[in-house]
Scaffold this active site. Structure first.
Site, PDB file in Angstrom:
ATOM      1  N   ASP A 180     -43.922  92.142   7.117  1.00  0.00           N
ATOM      2  CA  ASP A 180     -44.369  92.228   5.653  1.00  0.00           C
ATOM      3  C   ASP A 180     -44.366  90.782   5.039  1.00  0.00           C
ATOM      4  O   ASP A 180     -45.561  90.241   5.067  1.00  0.00           O
ATOM      5  CB  ASP A 180     -42.900  92.918   4.835  1.00  0.00           C
ATOM      6  CG  ASP A 180     -43.167  93.264   3.278  1.00  0.00           C
ATOM      7  OD1 ASP A 180     -44.273  92.908   2.804  1.00  0.00           O
ATOM      8  OD2 ASP A 180     -42.361  93.739   2.790  1.00  0.00           O
ATOM      9  N   LYS A 227     -48.082  94.758   7.070  1.00  0.00           N
ATOM     10  CA  LYS A 227     -48.401  94.995   5.700  1.00  0.00           C
ATOM     11  C   LYS A 227     -48.873  93.612   5.317  1.00  0.00           C
ATOM     12  O   LYS A 227     -47.979  92.938   4.454  1.00  0.00           O
ATOM     13  CB  LYS A 227     -47.131  95.417   5.194  1.00  0.00           C
ATOM     14  CG  LYS A 227     -47.187  95.691   3.543  1.00  0.00           C
ATOM     15  CD  LYS A 227     -45.760  95.876   2.783  1.00  0.00           C
ATOM     16  CE  LYS A 227     -45.297  97.330   2.593  1.00  0.00           C
ATOM     17  NZ  LYS A 227     -44.039  97.275   1.829  1.00  0.00           N
TER      18      LYS A 227
END
Length: 185
Positions: free
Chosen positions: A113, A141
């Protein structure tokens, strides 16, 4: 090494709780990556370092398709706690039990992330004198990235939502879902 990623990364409209990535799709992608790792490291032993706790299901899928001598160890690190956003401070909660000096290491992550945890881990493990260090992530992500870091093997590109299932959790809940879904936070 060329980045290996699924050719089907587009995530269209989805409803909360619906499977974004099904168990069948995850298992098929893990098998592809396991075969790629086998080809990339032909004749060598690899050490898979699973980052607890989210990696467990993904790591087990990847391992099934690696046709090499494979050692496994785990680390536990935290930059989230019970939150849904990274604090930016990485803490090692459980360190390695095996020596990785001179060995080919692959970090197995559930999701990349912000990149904070992965950047920290890469620097930390490289400091142990690995022969090589690569990263295998179930989900990438990029919308959450704070640090420019990428995985060498990627299952899927994740939408900009908080995801749960297949090892991913929300305050320790939903890890056991056999698929990945968005959770409204």
């Amino acid at each position: 090494m060329e980045r290996v990623e699924s050719e089907v990364n587009a995530v269209g409209d989805y409803k909360q709780g619906e499977a974004i990535f099904t168990q069948e799709r995850i298992e098929a992608r893990a098998a592809e990556i396991g075969k790629q790792i086998t080809a990339d490291y032909a004749g060598k032993e690899v050490v898979l370092i699973g980052i607890l706790t989210g990696c467990v299901m993904w790591l087990s899928e990847i391992m099934k398709s690696i046709g090499l001598d494979t050692a496994v160890d785990f680390m536990s690190v935290s930059s989230y706690g019970a939150a849904t956003k990274s604090s930016g401070i990485v803490k090692i909660l459980k360190d390695l039990n095996i020596n990785i000096e001179g060995r080919h290491v692959i970090i197995v992550e559930d999701i990349i992330d912000s990149g904070t945890t992965l950047d920290y881990l890469c620097n930390y493990l490289e400091g142990h004198g690995t022969a090589s260090l690569k990263v295998c992530a179930m989900l990438d992500k990029p919308s959450g990235r704070r640090i420019d870091i990428n995985a060498d093997y990627v299952g899927f590109t994740a939408p900009p939502a908080f995801l749960v299932g297949y090892g991913l959790d929300a305050d320790q809940r939903y890890r056991n879902l056999p698929y990945i879904a968005a959770l409204e936070v």
